[in-house]
Design an enzyme around this catalytic site. Structure first.
Site, short mmCIF file in Angstrom:
data_model
loop_
_atom_site.label_atom_id
_atom_site.label_comp_id
_atom_site.label_asym_id
_atom_site.label_seq_id
_atom_site.Cartn_x
_atom_site.Cartn_y
_atom_site.Cartn_z
N THR A 281 0.83 -1.21 0.00
CA THR A 281 0.00 0.00 0.00
C THR A 281 0.87 1.26 0.00
O THR A 281 0.40 2.33 -0.42
CB THR A 281 -0.96 0.02 1.19
OG1 THR A 281 -0.23 -0.25 2.40
CG2 THR A 281 -2.04 -1.04 1.04
N ASP A 282 2.12 1.15 0.46
CA ASP A 282 3.04 2.30 0.40
C ASP A 282 3.41 2.66 -1.03
O ASP A 282 3.97 3.74 -1.27
CB ASP A 282 4.33 1.98 1.16
CG ASP A 282 4.20 2.19 2.66
OD1 ASP A 282 3.07 2.43 3.14
OD2 ASP A 282 5.22 2.08 3.36
N TYR A 283 3.17 1.76 -1.97
CA TYR A 283 3.53 2.02 -3.36
C TYR A 283 2.31 2.49 -4.18
O TYR A 283 2.47 2.99 -5.29
CB TYR A 283 4.12 0.76 -4.01
CG TYR A 283 5.02 -0.02 -3.09
CD1 TYR A 283 5.93 0.63 -2.25
CD2 TYR A 283 4.97 -1.42 -3.04
CE1 TYR A 283 6.75 -0.10 -1.38
CE2 TYR A 283 5.79 -2.14 -2.19
CZ TYR A 283 6.68 -1.48 -1.36
OH TYR A 283 7.48 -2.19 -0.50
#
Length: 811
Positions: A580-582
């Site tokens: 989800t950080d990407y």
């Protein structure tokens, strides 16, 4: 927010999320479909498993809020319809093969003559020009080209993708941000431009900068299902629970070591480890392992103990314990778990969209961010084919804006000032978009609380150090560095002075951290009424899970991605790392650009609450609708496709070398068999149709694997691409550094680093034809620009600076 603007959407399944995001932000979006409807209407799943063109849940997922007209672009009449609509549109987005529109008189040069202000956004697998621009591609082969595939899955099996296609969703979200960057430039100088979006480079963000490993002389990451393998260190993050699986972030260092210490305390209390294990130095544990002071067998013993501990409890019991004792344990959520999440329910996330043709409503992922002044509201379902055909008969509206003027083309965000309080990955990568395109951006950090990104690989020459991280240098490129101790009044006072200078404040701490420092939105608004502030965290600023400490590895599991990658006969592998950080950075950039445009037009600032999990759920909307409509839970299934065969990753010559090969059409199948020399096994009538090939998938893929394993990846690529077959090697960092397409796009940029000298970082992921990104420096060293920020930006004198230094505010 974007209500003054019109978007002409010429995309198919490879770009339709872009138009939907602009529609969510308020733009009028007209989807132009060919006779019979968009090809995305033939993408499953379907309502009640009925493959009707108006019942595709994939189409529903990415065309909500649009209007539909039908025009045959292959005819003179259809092309004239496109020209008439483009003449009054602010944006045109398309996903045709590179060069196709120009070949029929609808390229950027043609459209800009009709409408000099138009922004054309082109989404393609590899970009509009370059040696691979014409290569055949599919989701699987693009993921392979990005380096992400090689990092995902079990080490003793082929690499795997997320079962729901992801590459073109990354590209579509990237395209929406690129559209608004070009729009910002247009509002400065009155002229549009062409935005070239590559799905390959958009997806590369999901390598967490490991794509730079070769350039930084660092070893690449090795594939490990549900964990990380960094050189000799193997870290298993997914563990069994009584009723499924959980993610346990068991990592070390100043930021993460305290969580591991608390985990061991709990395990000791409950009899799973002894006191000696509990009392290990978890802050320095990585150094101890690398130096040999602590044998790797001890790490494995601890990880095994964690597995025994988690297996004794349910997912809910472990989550409750995580809250109670501040541990980093979350469930590996299924789609069903996500739909019934108490956090999403408390935040009223799900949006009911009525479908009169089905006689009911369905829950859709809600707004990708919560805007205080201009909340996103939508309720219009995806259109039926040609539902809004009357738009073609209506008189063409007048252009929204004044005629274009000429002038010097500066960077789109020149003059925008940003105070950047983000850290680790998701926040800094999202705010970097602003620095890339001209914003003056000050990154605030403290040497007393080191940014976790400084402790993460790749490290230059494999030497660990806070100034040697390629990840930090990459996601903070172009930013000025200011060290600031927010734990003392003088540091907070200086932060408020920086806010008075800023147009944008962006932060990614846990909820309430900024309020604890007196730097919450209401406090900032009191000193800068028109400030735009964005807060990014795992689950959002409120709700029962909002205070859950954690990182993107946990966000990916909470958002349901963990169950969507891997093999059905094994525990979930999940996508690599903090997935989800990407995804979240693209939404961060989009939200900030839309808010800045609203501020430009109205003078109104606002607060944006961006949950990394919530915005990422838009990448699995088809699975959510499949569960809501059909009661089906999407699960991992290796690299198999429900409709295409072959669709797999095959071995090729070399150690752990693989190549992705897909045929999606009969023509591609014929190309594949021709390239293979028309072997007898492939000539039977049972292989003539997609259904037949799917029924004989195992046989086909066994035969192809026997052929590929004897050949080099480059030879396979060149041969199959010559026959129009989607193929790409599962790329390593060294492959990508020399990839001629990435070199052609200027994706690798050498910039100065204050401690390391020249280093390689990534360029922006889209190419703007008139105002491309400008990268001139890597992420800053500690306090690198203190003097410049204090004197030149804030106008402080010697006495004031000495006062802050003496008080310890600049630490």
């Amino acid at each position: 927010m974007l209500s003054p603007y019109r978007v002409l959407d010429l995309t198919d399944e490879r770009g339709q999320l872009c138009g939907q995001l602009l529609a969510d932000l308020g733009a009028e979006v007209i989807l132009v479909e060919p006779p019979g409807g968009s090809t995305s209407r033939r993408q499953g799943p379907f309502l009640d498993d009925d493959p009707d063109a108006n019942k595709s849940l994939w189409f529903w997922s990415y065309n909500r809020g649009k209007r539909s007209v039908v025009a045959d672009i292959g005819t003179d009449e259809g092309r004239e319809t496109i020209r008439r609509l483009a003449a009054t549109s602010d944006f045109v987005i398309e996903s045709f093969a590179p060069g196709y529109l120009a070949g029929i008189g609808l390229g950027y040069e043609d459209l800009s003559r009709l409408n000099p202000r138009v922004v054309l956004v082109s989404i393609s697998p590899f970009g509009q020009t370059g040696p691979h621009s014409g290569w055949a591609a599919s989701d699987l082969t693009v993921v392979a080209s990005s380096g992400v595939l090689q990092m995902t899955g079990d080490e003793d099996r082929p690499p795997v993708r997320v079962v729901l296609p992801q590459a073109f969703l990354h590209a579509s979200a990237e395209a929406a941000a690129g559209a608004l960057l070009a729009h910002a430039a247009r509002e400065r100088d009155g002229v549009g431009q062409h935005v070239d979006v590559s799905a390959q480079t958009a997806m590369m963000m999901a390598t967490q900068s490991f794509v730079l490993a070769s350039a930084w002389h660092e070893s690449g990451i090795e594939r490990l299902a549900g964990g990380l393998k960094l050189g000799p260190i193997t870290l298993k993050l997914v563990q069994p629970a009584k009723d499924g699986f959980v993610s346990v972030t068991f990592l070390f260092g100043n930021a993460l070591g305290p969580f591991s210490r608390r985990l061991m305390e709990v395990m000791c209390e409950r009899g799973f480890v002894d006191e000696a294990t509990r009392d290990k130095d978890w802050l320095a544990y990585t150094t101890m392992l690398l130096s040999g002071e602590e044998p790797l067998s001890e790490l494995m013993r601890c990880i095994d103990a964690i597995g025994r501990f988690t297996a004794a409890y349910t997912k809910q019991e472990l989550l409750d314990l995580s809250f109670e004792r501040r541990l980093l344990i979350v469930p590996v959520s299924t789609v069903e778990d996500v739909v019934h999440s108490p956090q999403l329910e408390a935040r009223e996330y799900w949006t009911a969209v009525e479908h009169p043709e089905a006689g009911r409503s369905f829950p859709y992922p809600g707004p990708f961010a919560k805007f205080s002044a201009t909340p996103l509201k939508y309720g219009r379902r995806a259109p039926r084919i040609g539902e809004d055909q009357e738009l073609l008969a209506a008189p063409a509206p007048s252009p929204t804006h004044a005629a274009a003027s000429t002038g010097t083309r500066g960077l789109p965000l020149a003059g925008v000032n940003v105070a950047d309080f983000t850290w680790v990955m998701a926040g800094p990568a999202g705010s970097r978009y602003l620095a890339d395109y001209g914003a003056t951006q000050v990154k605030i950090e403290s040497a007393t609380r080191i940014d976790t990104a400084r402790t993460l690989q790749p490290f230059l020459d494999h030497e660990v150090g806070p100034e040697r991280s390629g990840l930090f240098a990459n996601v903070n490129a172009g930013k000025l560095g200011l060290t600031l101790n927010l734990g003392i009044p003088e540091g907070r006072d200086l932060a408020l002075r920086l806010v008075r200078w800023a147009d944008v404040v962006v932060e990614s701490y846990t909820p309430k951290a900024m309020k604890g420092w007196g730097l919450d939105y209401e406090s900032l608004r009191a000193v800068k009424p028109d400030i735009v502030m964005l807060s990014s965290c795992l689950g959002g600023q409120y709700g029962p899970w909002s205070m859950l400490a954690g990182f993107g590895t946990m966000g990916a599991q909470l958002a349901g991605f963990g169950e969507l990658a891997g093999w059905p006969d094994r525990p979930p592998a999940g996508p690599f790392g903090a997935y989800t950080d990407y995804i979240a950075p693209k939404f961060t950039a989009l939200a900030l650009l839309a808010a800045l445009d609203h501020r430009r037009r109205t003078g109104e600032g606002q607060y944006i609450d961006l949950s990394q999990a919530e915005c990422s759920l838009h990448f699995i909307t088809p699975a959510i609708l499949d569960y809501a409509a059909n009661g089906r839970i999407t699960r991992r299934n290796g690299n198999a496709s429900p409709v295409y065969a072959p669709h797999a990753v095959f071995p090729c010559a070399g150690d752990d070398r693989w190549v992705a090969i897909v045929t999606e059409t009969d023509e591609q199948w014929r190309g594949l068999t021709a390239a293979l020399g028309k072997p007898g096994w492939a000539t039977g009538p049972e292989f003539a149709t997609a259904a037949g090939r799917l029924a004989h998938q195992a046989k086909i893929e066994t035969q192809i694997g026997a052929w590929t394993c004897q050949r080099e990846a480059a030879d396979i690529e060149n041969l199959l691409q010559a026959h129009g077959v989607p193929v790409f090697r599962s790329a390593l960092s060294e492959d990508m550094l020399s990839d001629p397409q990435l070199v052609h796009r200027g994706h690798w940029v050498t910039v100065p680093h204050p401690e390391l000298g020249p280093v390689v970082i990534e360029n922006a992921r889209s190419v703007l034809s008139a105002t491309p990104a400008r990268l001139q420096r890597a992420g800053p060293a500690f306090g690198q620009d203190n003097e410049y920020v204090l004197r030149e930006l804030l106008g402080l004198g010697d006495d004031e600076i000495v006062g802050y230094l003496t008080a310890g505010a600049l630490e």
